[in-house]
Design a protein around this motif. Structure first.
Motif, PDB file in Angstrom:
ATOM      1  N   LYS A 163      -1.402  22.883  33.162  1.00  8.62           N
ATOM      2  CA  LYS A 163      -0.347  21.876  33.141  1.00  8.62           C
ATOM      3  C   LYS A 163       0.318  21.791  34.510  1.00  8.62           C
ATOM      4  N   PHE A 164       0.246  20.612  35.114  1.00 11.86           N
ATOM      5  CA  PHE A 164       0.893  20.385  36.399  1.00 11.86           C
ATOM      6  C   PHE A 164       2.366  20.043  36.164  1.00 11.86           C
ATOM      7  N   LEU A 165       3.249  20.686  36.925  1.00 10.89           N
ATOM      8  CA  LEU A 165       4.690  20.469  36.791  1.00 10.89           C
ATOM      9  C   LEU A 165       5.196  19.576  37.923  1.00 10.89           C
ATOM     10  N   GLU A 166       6.472  19.230  37.840  1.00  6.86           N
ATOM     11  CA  GLU A 166       7.082  18.397  38.875  1.00  6.86           C
ATOM     12  C   GLU A 166       7.116  19.125  40.219  1.00  6.86           C
ATOM     13  N   LYS A 167       6.936  18.366  41.279  1.00  4.57           N
ATOM     14  CA  LYS A 167       6.982  18.917  42.629  1.00  4.57           C
ATOM     15  C   LYS A 167       8.343  19.540  42.901  1.00  4.57           C
ATOM     16  N   MET A 168       8.353  20.660  43.630  1.00  9.00           N
ATOM     17  CA  MET A 168       9.601  21.363  43.944  1.00  9.00           C
ATOM     18  C   MET A 168       9.737  21.587  45.442  1.00  9.00           C
ATOM     19  N   SER A 169      10.968  21.561  45.908  1.00  8.51           N
ATOM     20  CA  SER A 169      11.252  21.858  47.310  1.00  8.51           C
ATOM     21  C   SER A 169      11.451  23.360  47.485  1.00  8.51           C
ATOM     22  N   THR A 170      10.959  23.889  48.592  1.00  5.26           N
ATOM     23  CA  THR A 170      11.162  25.308  48.896  1.00  5.26           C
ATOM     24  C   THR A 170      12.315  25.502  49.884  1.00  5.26           C
ATOM     25  N   ARG A 171      12.975  24.410  50.217  1.00  6.61           N
ATOM     26  CA  ARG A 171      14.074  24.475  51.188  1.00  6.61           C
ATOM     27  C   ARG A 171      15.443  24.233  50.564  1.00  6.61           C
ATOM     28  N   SER A 172      15.454  23.592  49.408  1.00  8.31           N
ATOM     29  CA  SER A 172      16.745  23.294  48.774  1.00  8.31           C
ATOM     30  C   SER A 172      16.604  23.237  47.261  1.00  8.31           C
ATOM     31  N   MET A 173      17.706  23.541  46.565  1.00  7.84           N
ATOM     32  CA  MET A 173      17.792  23.439  45.109  1.00  7.84           C
ATOM     33  C   MET A 173      19.132  22.833  44.759  1.00  7.84           C
ATOM     34  N   ASP A 174      19.120  21.799  43.935  1.00  7.80           N
ATOM     35  CA  ASP A 174      20.353  21.122  43.510  1.00  7.80           C
ATOM     36  C   ASP A 174      21.167  20.655  44.706  1.00  7.80           C
ATOM     37  N   GLY A 175      20.464  20.186  45.742  1.00  5.31           N
ATOM     38  CA  GLY A 175      21.148  19.645  46.910  1.00  5.31           C
ATOM     39  C   GLY A 175      21.663  20.678  47.886  1.00  5.31           C
ATOM     40  N   LYS A 176      21.415  21.955  47.624  1.00 10.87           N
ATOM     41  CA  LYS A 176      21.880  23.014  48.512  1.00 10.87           C
ATOM     42  C   LYS A 176      20.675  23.763  49.089  1.00 10.87           C
ATOM     43  N   SER A 177      20.818  24.209  50.328  1.00 10.06           N
ATOM     44  CA  SER A 177      19.731  24.948  50.960  1.00 10.06           C
ATOM     45  C   SER A 177      19.521  26.276  50.232  1.00 10.06           C
ATOM     46  N   CYS A 178      18.275  26.765  50.241  1.00 13.87           N
ATOM     47  CA  CYS A 178      17.965  28.012  49.549  1.00 13.87           C
ATOM     48  C   CYS A 178      17.043  28.864  50.408  1.00 13.87           C
ATOM     49  N   THR A 179      16.994  30.141  50.107  1.00 16.43           N
ATOM     50  CA  THR A 179      16.124  31.063  50.829  1.00 16.43           C
ATOM     51  C   THR A 179      14.740  31.069  50.199  1.00 16.43           C
ATOM     52  N   GLY A 180      13.797  31.715  50.877  1.00 18.72           N
ATOM     53  CA  GLY A 180      12.454  31.832  50.327  1.00 18.72           C
ATOM     54  C   GLY A 180      12.445  32.611  49.030  1.00 18.72           C
ATOM     55  N   PHE A 181      13.277  33.654  48.935  1.00 20.21           N
ATOM     56  CA  PHE A 181      13.369  34.442  47.704  1.00 20.21           C
ATOM     57  C   PHE A 181      13.843  33.569  46.545  1.00 20.21           C
ATOM     58  N   GLU A 182      14.854  32.761  46.803  1.00 21.78           N
ATOM     59  CA  GLU A 182      15.390  31.903  45.748  1.00 21.78           C
ATOM     60  C   GLU A 182      14.372  30.856  45.313  1.00 21.78           C
ATOM     61  N   ALA A 183      13.638  30.297  46.278  1.00 24.69           N
ATOM     62  CA  ALA A 183      12.616  29.299  45.949  1.00 24.69           C
ATOM     63  C   ALA A 183      11.508  29.919  45.109  1.00 24.69           C
ATOM     64  N   ALA A 184      11.053  31.116  45.505  1.00 26.36           N
ATOM     65  CA  ALA A 184       9.990  31.793  44.758  1.00 26.36           C
ATOM     66  C   ALA A 184      10.435  32.115  43.343  1.00 26.36           C
ATOM     67  N   ASN A 185      11.666  32.600  43.184  1.00 34.20           N
ATOM     68  CA  ASN A 185      12.187  32.918  41.854  1.00 34.20           C
ATOM     69  C   ASN A 185      12.326  31.664  40.999  1.00 34.20           C
ATOM     70  N   HIS A 186      12.696  30.552  41.644  1.00 29.28           N
ATOM     71  CA  HIS A 186      12.869  29.301  40.904  1.00 29.28           C
ATOM     72  C   HIS A 186      11.529  28.781  40.385  1.00 29.28           C
ATOM     73  N   VAL A 187      10.508  28.831  41.232  1.00 28.62           N
ATOM     74  CA  VAL A 187       9.179  28.385  40.811  1.00 28.62           C
ATOM     75  C   VAL A 187       8.669  29.276  39.682  1.00 28.62           C
ATOM     76  N   GLN A 188       8.881  30.589  39.812  1.00 29.28           N
ATOM     77  CA  GLN A 188       8.472  31.520  38.758  1.00 29.28           C
ATOM     78  C   GLN A 188       9.162  31.185  37.439  1.00 29.28           C
ATOM     79  N   SER A 189      10.471  30.907  37.498  1.00 34.69           N
ATOM     80  CA  SER A 189      11.225  30.634  36.277  1.00 34.69           C
ATOM     81  C   SER A 189      10.774  29.333  35.611  1.00 34.69           C
ATOM     82  N   GLU A 190      10.389  28.327  36.401  1.00 32.59           N
ATOM     83  CA  GLU A 190       9.944  27.064  35.832  1.00 32.59           C
ATOM     84  C   GLU A 190       8.591  27.215  35.140  1.00 32.59           C
TER      85      GLU A 190
END
Length: 218
Positions: A163-190
């Motif tokens: 199942k392909f999911l929606e594209k995600m940014s690795t630089r920002s979440m909810d309009g705010k900049s994020c770190t690589g750790f936060e991006a990786a955790n977010h992709v994992q959680s989705e």
């Protein structure tokens, strides 16, 4: 590719693919589907099988698996800068698949995602993979990883869901900049949310140390 698909059919493999999210993104004028750069697909790691006509980076995979793989595989070195360079080079050549868990996880859990993929691309395309075996399960913690394919196909009616999911940014979440750790955790959680899998902080290294007494080297 034609041969491997026939092999799956012969062994009764049932494959389900959900690409609505990917199609919608490719229809978007701002999508990377229309330019020359590759897309980075981030997958959970359920089995060594893969059916995409694109490159994949791997670590500690047997030579037999590399030879029978229907897609191009490039080995990682565990040197961060060198591995990042290889990923960026492959993305310039086309689409790329990465399994940031680092190794297979048979249970309904996700190992911790490495943040390296978040440093290699500004946008990623998460892909949720799910297998149904029922009788035989591959083992990637022993000495013969290439048996992974055969164990799965030995099942009477193996199933493989993508199942392909929606594209995600690795630089920002909810309009705010994020770190690589936060991006990786977010992709994992989705991916975990879509599959209904639990999330862990266990890495490939700790998994192998617990199950096999080594760090997963072939």
């Amino acid at each position: 590719m034609r041969i491997i698909i026939l092999v799956y059919i012969f062994f009764g493999m049932k494959t389900g693919v959900s690409i609505e999210a990917l199609v919608n993104q490719c229809n978007n004028a701002d999508s990377k589907c229309s330019d020359n750069s590759g897309r980075l697909f981030i997958c959970n790691h359920k089995t060594l099988l893969n059916k995409q006509r694109i490159s994949a980076v791997t670590y500690s995979v047997s030579r037999i698996t590399e030879k029978i793989s229907p897609i191009k595989r490039v080995r990682l070195t565990r040197n961060r800068e060198e591995d990042k360079r290889r990923m960026e080079t492959l993305l310039k050549q086309g689409d790329l698949v990465i399994c940031p868990e680092g190794t297979t996880c048979r249970e309904p859990y996700l190992l911790r995602f490495s943040l390296l993929f978040a440093e290699a691309a500004d946008e990623v395309y998460p892909v949720a993979l799910k297998t149904k075996a029922g009788m035989f399960y591959g083992t990637s913690t022993g000495l013969f990883k290439f048996f992974d394919h055969f164990y799965l196909l030995m099942n009477p009616w193996p199933e493989y869901e993508v199942k392909f999911l929606e594209k995600m940014s690795t630089r920002s979440m909810d309009g705010k900049s994020c770190t690589g750790f936060e991006a990786a955790n977010h992709v994992q959680s989705e991916i975990g949310r879509v599959l209904g899998f639990g999330l862990t902080k266990l890495t490939m290294k700790y998994k192998y140390l617990m199950l096999a007494g080594n760090e997963g080297l072939v």
